[in-house]
Write a protein that holds these residues in place. Structure first.
Motif, PDB file in Angstrom:
ATOM      1  N   GLN A  75       1.608  10.076 -13.823  1.00 14.62           N
ATOM      2  CA  GLN A  75       2.301   8.924 -13.887  1.00 14.62           C
ATOM      3  C   GLN A  75       3.322   9.098 -12.773  1.00 14.62           C
ATOM      4  N   ILE A  76       3.477  10.180 -12.140  1.00 10.64           N
ATOM      5  CA  ILE A  76       4.128  10.469 -10.883  1.00 10.64           C
ATOM      6  C   ILE A  76       3.674  11.122  -9.980  1.00 10.64           C
ATOM      7  N   ASP A  77       3.958  11.226  -8.756  1.00 12.55           N
ATOM      8  CA  ASP A  77       3.310  12.097  -7.711  1.00 12.55           C
ATOM      9  C   ASP A  77       3.622  13.239  -7.462  1.00 12.55           C
ATOM     10  N   LEU A  78       4.955  13.678  -7.558  1.00 14.90           N
ATOM     11  CA  LEU A  78       5.305  14.941  -7.475  1.00 14.90           C
ATOM     12  C   LEU A  78       6.775  14.901  -8.141  1.00 14.90           C
ATOM     13  N   VAL A  79       7.153  16.194  -8.113  1.00  9.68           N
ATOM     14  CA  VAL A  79       8.551  16.574  -8.775  1.00  9.68           C
ATOM     15  C   VAL A  79       9.417  17.556  -7.802  1.00  9.68           C
ATOM     16  N   VAL A  80      10.586  17.240  -7.885  1.00 12.35           N
ATOM     17  CA  VAL A  80      11.567  17.971  -6.910  1.00 12.35           C
ATOM     18  C   VAL A  80      12.787  18.469  -7.689  1.00 12.35           C
ATOM     19  N   GLY A  81      12.857  19.773  -7.705  1.00 11.61           N
ATOM     20  CA  GLY A  81      13.981  20.477  -8.388  1.00 11.61           C
ATOM     21  C   GLY A  81      13.569  22.168  -8.512  1.00 11.61           C
ATOM     22  N   HIS A  82      14.397  22.600  -9.471  1.00  9.53           N
ATOM     23  CA  HIS A  82      14.423  24.069  -9.677  1.00  9.53           C
ATOM     24  C   HIS A  82      12.918  24.551 -10.231  1.00  9.53           C
ATOM     25  N   ILE A 133       7.217  20.328  -6.611  1.00  8.70           N
ATOM     26  CA  ILE A 133       6.106  20.852  -7.545  1.00  8.70           C
ATOM     27  C   ILE A 133       5.077  19.708  -7.692  1.00  8.70           C
ATOM     28  N   LEU A 134       3.924  20.083  -7.590  1.00  8.93           N
ATOM     29  CA  LEU A 134       2.869  19.374  -7.294  1.00  8.93           C
ATOM     30  C   LEU A 134       1.741  19.654  -8.533  1.00  8.93           C
ATOM     31  N   GLU A 187       0.735  -1.238   0.041  1.00  9.82           N
ATOM     32  CA  GLU A 187       0.039  -0.033   0.066  1.00  9.82           C
ATOM     33  C   GLU A 187       0.987   1.329   0.084  1.00  9.82           C
ATOM     34  N   TRP A 188       1.962   1.263   0.736  1.00  4.73           N
ATOM     35  CA  TRP A 188       2.721   2.567   0.896  1.00  4.73           C
ATOM     36  C   TRP A 188       3.904   2.628  -0.138  1.00  4.73           C
ATOM     37  N   HIS A 189       3.461   3.288  -1.264  1.00  9.52           N
ATOM     38  CA  HIS A 189       4.543   3.473  -2.426  1.00  9.52           C
ATOM     39  C   HIS A 189       4.235   5.129  -2.767  1.00  9.52           C
ATOM     40  N   ILE A 190       5.314   5.639  -3.501  1.00 12.58           N
ATOM     41  CA  ILE A 190       5.198   6.749  -3.847  1.00 12.58           C
ATOM     42  C   ILE A 190       6.190   6.768  -5.244  1.00 12.58           C
ATOM     43  N   HIS A 191       5.917   7.545  -6.212  1.00 15.75           N
ATOM     44  CA  HIS A 191       6.690   7.775  -7.408  1.00 15.75           C
ATOM     45  C   HIS A 191       7.074   9.193  -7.478  1.00 15.75           C
ATOM     46  N   ILE A 192       8.205   9.669  -7.524  1.00 16.13           N
ATOM     47  CA  ILE A 192       8.558  11.105  -7.506  1.00 16.13           C
ATOM     48  C   ILE A 192       9.513  11.209  -8.491  1.00 16.13           C
ATOM     49  N   GLY A 193       9.454  12.474  -9.082  1.00 16.23           N
ATOM     50  CA  GLY A 193      10.541  12.917 -10.403  1.00 16.23           C
ATOM     51  C   GLY A 193      11.669  13.741  -9.752  1.00 16.23           C
ATOM     52  N   SER A 194      12.767  13.414 -10.084  1.00 10.60           N
ATOM     53  CA  SER A 194      13.766  14.232  -9.627  1.00 10.60           C
ATOM     54  C   SER A 194      14.633  14.980 -10.767  1.00 10.60           C
ATOM     55  N   MET A 195      14.815  16.279 -10.864  1.00 10.71           N
ATOM     56  CA  MET A 195      15.714  16.906 -11.655  1.00 10.71           C
ATOM     57  C   MET A 195      17.060  16.587 -11.314  1.00 10.71           C
TER      58      MET A 195
END
Length: 315
Positions: free
Chosen positions: A145-152, A280-281, A95-103
């Motif tokens: 396709q992803i839950d959130l993005v982190v970056g500039h 970024i959401l 159940e506990w999963h997350i897909h993040i995007g990283s610059m």
């Protein structure tokens, strides 16, 4: 009668007697003494003002009031058990999963630190990470396709349908290997930069607002012909170490290598290139528990970036 006086032990004891058919069997099932079970039943009947169980020698039978009360008591306990199971399931691998995007700017710094924090809090968490340029990750985010993005922080025209949550700011730097011909120049002659191959994050400086501002501020234009377009940290690091190339990168991308001296930043003032870094959401995203945990982890990790053990997870 006040329902506030009812306790879970009352309901569980009542149901144990009903299901086992007697006080003695219920006491064994609950790991209690028979007097304790009898006392608890009497407390429940006193609260309800009705007799629920007719007690016989070695047997127990529901009264009419007990028959009415039993299914509702059982439903109450069942719902409570489901609620507990749902919370426990949130920590499970299923159940506990997350897909993040990283610059690339956060791939080697902020993201590993944040994931370490999440693993401390939720050991069974499954964190999937996709890396790439902003345009690619933003498209994945908008397509769910992803839950959130982190970056500039993206340019305003790229923020349609997105929200940005600020974490910190960092400059872009001109990075080279530690024994590069320009490494010891104090200050570095900007005109000498054109003598060396440049590694840029986009096909041309104008494709990246932060790089464009930086190059314009120091007098370099878009006419850099000898260049490589790359932002993959592993490739850029390897190429810098074996060549005289100069790379324009965010400070966080090679923070560890800069701290150890493996790579060095040229003595060029880049303070005017400060760029916000954040989460970024999607604008209408449902903030599920894994997303909230990940957001908090990014905030916690970002607070450590100025400490001696940069990017380490907090104690």
């Amino acid at each position: 009668m006040s329902a506030d006086r009812l306790k879970l032990r009352h309901l569980r004891c009542f149901l144990a007697v009903f299901r086992s058919g007697g006080i003695s069997a219920a006491a064994e099932a609950l790991s209690l003494s028979q007097p304790a079970v009898t006392k608890t039943l009497k407390e429940l009947e006193s609260i309800l003002g009705s007799r629920l169980i007719e007690r016989g020698r070695g047997t127990a039978k529901l009264t009419i009031q007990g028959e009415v009360f039993m299914p509702r008591a059982a439903a109450c306990i069942k719902e409570l058990d489901r609620a507990v199971e749902s919370v426990m399931a949130a920590d499970s691998k299923m159940e506990w999963h997350i897909h993040i995007g990283s610059m690339p700017s956060t791939e080697t710094s902020l993201v590993p630190a944040a994931v370490s924090i999440v693993q401390q809090d939720v050991p069974a968490a499954v964190v999937r990470i996709s890396t790439g340029p902003l345009k690619y990750l933003a498209t994945m985010l908008l397509d769910d396709q992803i839950d959130l993005v982190v970056g500039h922080m993206p340019a305003l025209d790229q923020m349609v349908g997105l929200t940005f949550e600020h974490l910190y700011v960092e400059p872009f730097l001109f990075v080279v290997r530690h024994d590069h011909p320009l490494a010891s120049a104090r200050p570095c002659d900007v005109g000498a930069l054109k003598k060396f191959e440049m590694i840029l994050p986009e096909n041309s400086p104008s494709d990246n607002a932060h790089v464009a501002r930086l190059l314009a501020a120091i007098g370099l234009t878009d006419d850099i012909t000898d260049r490589i377009v790359a932002m993959a940290p592993a490739f850029v690091r390897a190429f810098l170490l074996q060549s005289d190339a100069i790379c324009v990168v965010p400070e966080g991308m090679f923070m560890r290598e800069l701290a150890t001296g493996e790579l060095t930043a040229l003595a060029i003032d880049t303070s005017h290139s400060l760029s916000p870094v954040g989460v970024i959401l999607k604008e209408d995203a449902e903030i599920k528990p894994p997303i909230e945990v990940m957001r908090r982890a990014f905030h916690a990790a970002s607070k450590n970036r100025e400490k001696p053990g940069r990017w380490s997870a907090p104690d």
